[in-house]
Design a protein around this motif. Structure first.
Motif, PDB file in Angstrom:
ATOM      1  N   GLN A 231       0.828  -1.203   0.000  1.00  0.00           N
ATOM      2  CA  GLN A 231       0.000   0.000   0.000  1.00  0.00           C
ATOM      3  C   GLN A 231       0.864   1.255   0.000  1.00  0.00           C
ATOM      4  O   GLN A 231       0.549   2.245  -0.680  1.00  0.00           O
ATOM      5  N   ARG A 232       1.956   1.202   0.769  1.00  0.00           N
ATOM      6  CA  ARG A 232       2.856   2.355   0.805  1.00  0.00           C
ATOM      7  C   ARG A 232       3.466   2.605  -0.567  1.00  0.00           C
ATOM      8  O   ARG A 232       3.535   3.745  -1.033  1.00  0.00           O
ATOM      9  N   ARG A 233       3.927   1.548  -1.235  1.00  0.00           N
ATOM     10  CA  ARG A 233       4.523   1.728  -2.561  1.00  0.00           C
ATOM     11  C   ARG A 233       3.510   2.262  -3.560  1.00  0.00           C
ATOM     12  O   ARG A 233       3.833   3.114  -4.397  1.00  0.00           O
ATOM     13  N   THR A 234       2.282   1.782  -3.479  1.00  0.00           N
ATOM     14  CA  THR A 234       1.233   2.277  -4.377  1.00  0.00           C
ATOM     15  C   THR A 234       0.994   3.763  -4.144  1.00  0.00           C
ATOM     16  O   THR A 234       0.850   4.541  -5.098  1.00  0.00           O
ATOM     17  N   ALA A 235       0.952   4.156  -2.869  1.00  0.00           N
ATOM     18  CA  ALA A 235       0.751   5.570  -2.544  1.00  0.00           C
ATOM     19  C   ALA A 235       1.924   6.411  -3.033  1.00  0.00           C
ATOM     20  O   ALA A 235       1.733   7.526  -3.544  1.00  0.00           O
ATOM     21  N   MET A 236       3.140   5.897  -2.931  1.00  0.00           N
ATOM     22  CA  MET A 236       4.320   6.641  -3.395  1.00  0.00           C
ATOM     23  C   MET A 236       4.289   6.836  -4.900  1.00  0.00           C
ATOM     24  O   MET A 236       4.724   7.877  -5.414  1.00  0.00           O
ATOM     25  N   GLN A 237       3.777   5.849  -5.610  1.00  0.00           N
ATOM     26  CA  GLN A 237       3.686   5.995  -7.072  1.00  0.00           C
ATOM     27  C   GLN A 237       2.749   7.129  -7.461  1.00  0.00           C
ATOM     28  O   GLN A 237       2.931   7.756  -8.515  1.00  0.00           O
ATOM     29  N   GLN A 238       1.755   7.410  -6.626  1.00  0.00           N
ATOM     30  CA  GLN A 238       0.827   8.493  -6.914  1.00  0.00           C
ATOM     31  C   GLN A 238       1.371   9.850  -6.474  1.00  0.00           C
ATOM     32  O   GLN A 238       0.724  10.874  -6.666  1.00  0.00           O
ATOM     33  N   ALA A 239       2.555   9.849  -5.863  1.00  0.00           N
ATOM     34  CA  ALA A 239       3.211  11.103  -5.470  1.00  0.00           C
ATOM     35  C   ALA A 239       4.466  11.372  -6.287  1.00  0.00           C
ATOM     36  O   ALA A 239       4.965  12.503  -6.289  1.00  0.00           O
ATOM     37  N   ASN A 240       4.966  10.352  -6.973  1.00  0.00           N
ATOM     38  CA  ASN A 240       6.217  10.457  -7.724  1.00  0.00           C
ATOM     39  C   ASN A 240       5.974  10.084  -9.180  1.00  0.00           C
ATOM     40  O   ASN A 240       5.834   8.901  -9.504  1.00  0.00           O
ATOM     41  N   PRO A 241       5.915  11.054 -10.069  1.00  0.00           N
ATOM     42  CA  PRO A 241       5.563  10.757 -11.461  1.00  0.00           C
ATOM     43  C   PRO A 241       6.618   9.912 -12.163  1.00  0.00           C
ATOM     44  O   PRO A 241       7.816  10.032 -11.904  1.00  0.00           O
ATOM     45  N   ARG A 242       6.153   9.053 -13.042  1.00  0.00           N
ATOM     46  CA  ARG A 242       7.043   8.318 -13.934  1.00  0.00           C
ATOM     47  C   ARG A 242       7.471   9.223 -15.095  1.00  0.00           C
ATOM     48  O   ARG A 242       8.590   9.100 -15.601  1.00  0.00           O
ATOM     49  N   TYR A 243       6.576  10.118 -15.503  1.00  0.00           N
ATOM     50  CA  TYR A 243       6.814  10.923 -16.707  1.00  0.00           C
ATOM     51  C   TYR A 243       6.692  12.412 -16.386  1.00  0.00           C
ATOM     52  O   TYR A 243       5.733  12.841 -15.739  1.00  0.00           O
ATOM     53  N   VAL A 244       7.664  13.192 -16.831  1.00  0.00           N
ATOM     54  CA  VAL A 244       7.573  14.646 -16.829  1.00  0.00           C
ATOM     55  C   VAL A 244       8.041  15.136 -18.198  1.00  0.00           C
ATOM     56  O   VAL A 244       8.661  14.375 -18.961  1.00  0.00           O
ATOM     57  N   LEU A 245       7.760  16.392 -18.498  1.00  0.00           N
ATOM     58  CA  LEU A 245       8.164  16.933 -19.800  1.00  0.00           C
ATOM     59  C   LEU A 245       9.628  17.371 -19.734  1.00  0.00           C
ATOM     60  O   LEU A 245       9.942  18.542 -19.571  1.00  0.00           O
ATOM     61  N   ARG A 246      10.498  16.392 -19.867  1.00  0.00           N
ATOM     62  CA  ARG A 246      11.927  16.723 -19.914  1.00  0.00           C
ATOM     63  C   ARG A 246      12.208  17.555 -21.165  1.00  0.00           C
ATOM     64  O   ARG A 246      11.538  17.418 -22.193  1.00  0.00           O
ATOM     65  N   ASN A 247      13.241  18.393 -21.082  1.00  0.00           N
ATOM     66  CA  ASN A 247      13.558  19.286 -22.196  1.00  0.00           C
ATOM     67  C   ASN A 247      13.808  18.520 -23.496  1.00  0.00           C
ATOM     68  O   ASN A 247      13.395  18.958 -24.576  1.00  0.00           O
TER      69      ASN A 247
END
Length: 486
Positions: free
Chosen positions: A415-431
């Motif tokens: 549950q903790r890992r699932t919650a962390m995934q919703q706080a830490n994005p896999r994807y951002v708009l890198r330059n």
């Protein structure tokens, strides 16, 4: 069945245009030749009750301002501001034209603004145009920030034209249709304060309160309550920026939203390798707007807003007291972001020491910000994490402390890992991702813009089909730079 509109019949006269004439200048867009649709934000369009792009053959013409809705009220607003800490007495919408309001399917009004639609009275010798490169960057990043859950202006569509525009080199023109409840900035209030037009300042404050902060009317001083609200929203916004490694690049007071939205995407950047003093704008020689300066610059800008509101406030002491609330509000908001990123159930004051030690290790190794946080929340990630640090033994020591802190709370690891995934994005708009899309678009290939847009709408989800967007940046990405013309 819900009737779907076109841009031609959705637009209504804007609320901002009901303010006195001193606030704006009626300004029709300047036509652009051969407009072509680059991308249409179908998700936002649906929320506005707009028809699909293919159902509106004149869509590109409306997006660049060649055609206007019957009820359009095109105007450019006047404001001033502090740019890189220096007061500039008159700025204004130099290349953005507000064409009207639009009501979404929930009954909420939004302003529709065309950025790059031509010269206005406030262009200050500029051409009033935007280029395809900068337009794609703003279009993608505003929607990426929305996907991250960070308050922002939105982007409805983008259209390009073969018209040639000179920046550092010759580029082609484009227009972004921007959407926000309002585009009013700190600089609007500064303008009427420094002009000595204090009744117009009151008019603007009343307009803002009536439309966006109605609960201020119940306060002893509605204008002090307005300042309090803006301070709180700004503190929360900056905490969210810091948590995802976002650097705005040009936090002038004229780029600060009165609603606490991320506004005006120019030389922005999401950090790759963590550098506490990262400067994303190569025009920022002094590092005024570096990553680690953003909280204090936000407070500096709020001081400018408070100064502008002084004629409406009880006294200067009341303004100072309100401003003193920024730092604890920011720290509380940032602690909440970090709590979620670290997977803690409750934040403890001692956690600041743990975070400070981590930031020092990451800074020394230039550890990739996004990759580290996402990996931290994944099962069996300790070996992968070690490889992100030069001093692996030091990181091992930190990780042991972190694991001990997690163990103190107990709870279910899954549950903790699932919650962390919703706080830490896999994807951002890198330059480099934006750059790849831009280079393709400059060849007339717009598919990569849409592919990125679809991915960035859900940055916290695992999307195997977009695995390339989650990869560490290539070596050539380090040579990319952005400036105030980006």
């Amino acid at each position: 069945m819900l009737r779907m509109h076109t841009l031609a019949d959705l637009i209504t006269p804007t609320r901002f245009g009901q303010l006195p004439a001193a606030f704006y200048s009626p300004t029709p867009p300047t036509p652009l030749p051969g407009p072509q649709l680059v991308n249409w934000n179908a998700e936002l369009a649906q929320a506005l009750g707009l028809a699909a792009a293919g159902d509106d053959p004149a869509l590109a013409e409306y997006l660049v301002g060649n055609r206007l809705a019957t009820d359009a009220q095109p105007l450019a607003s006047v404001y001033c501001g502090h740019q890189f800490g220096v007061y500039v007495s008159q700025l204004g919408d130099g290349r953005a034209i507000l064409i009207g309001d639009a009501c979404d399917v929930q009954g909420t009004l939004h302003e529709i603004q065309l950025k790059g639609a031509g010269q206005t009275p406030y262009s200050r010798r500029g051409d009033g145009r935007a280029v395809l490169r900068s337009s794609i960057r703003e279009y993608l990043c505003s929607e990426a920030m929305h996907g991250l859950g960070i308050p922002t202006t939105r982007a409805l569509g983008i259209a390009g034209s073969p018209e040639r525009i000179w920046r550092e080199t010759v580029e082609t023109a484009a227009v972004v249709a921007r959407v926000a409840p309002t585009f009013v900035r700190f600089g609007h209030f500064e303008y009427f304060f420094y002009q000595g037009e204090h009744e117009l300042l009151r008019t603007l404050a009343d307009w803002t309160i009536n439309h966006f902060y109605p609960d201020c009317h119940g306060a002893d001083n509605a204008y002090l309550a307005l300042l309090d609200h803006v301070i709180a929203r700004t503190a929360t916004l900056i905490a969210q920026w810091q948590a995802v490694g976002f650097c705005h690049g040009v936090m002038n007071t004229d780029n600060m939203s009165i609603l606490g939205l991320t506004l005006d995407y120019g030389p922005f950047g999401f950090m790759d390798g963590f550098d506490a003093g990262h400067i994303c704008n190569h025009s920022d020689d002094s590092g005024r707007y570096a990553y680690n300066q953003q909280p204090q610059i936000a407070l500096w800008n709020l001081h400018c807003l408070a100064q502008a509101l002084l004629p409406l406030l009880p006294d200067r002491d009341a303004a100072i007291t309100a401003l003193h609330r920024f730092q604890p509000l920011f720290e509380a908001a940032f602690a909440e972001q970090l709590r979620r990123k670290l997977g803690f159930a409750v934040w403890q004051e001692s956690d600041w020491t743990l975070v400070t030690e981590l930031f020092e290790l990451m800074h020394a190794s230039r550890t990739d910000w996004t990759h580290f946080w996402r990996t931290l929340g994944e099962a069996g990630a300790s070996t992968t994490l070690r490889d992100l640090f030069v001093d692996r033994a030091a990181f091992d020591g930190w990780l042991a402390q972190y694991q001990q802190r997690v163990a103190q709370e107990g709870g279910d690891d899954a549950q903790r890992r699932t919650a962390m995934q919703q706080a830490n994005p896999r994807y951002v708009l890198r330059n480099h991702l934006a750059e790849i899309a831009i280079r393709a678009a400059e060849r007339g290939e717009f598919g990569e813009v849409d592919r990125l847009l679809v991915c960035l709408r859900h940055p916290y989800d695992e999307q195997p089909e977009y695995a390339d967007y989650a990869a560490l940046p290539p070596d050539w990405a380090t040579s990319l730079s952005v400036s105030c013309s980006s």
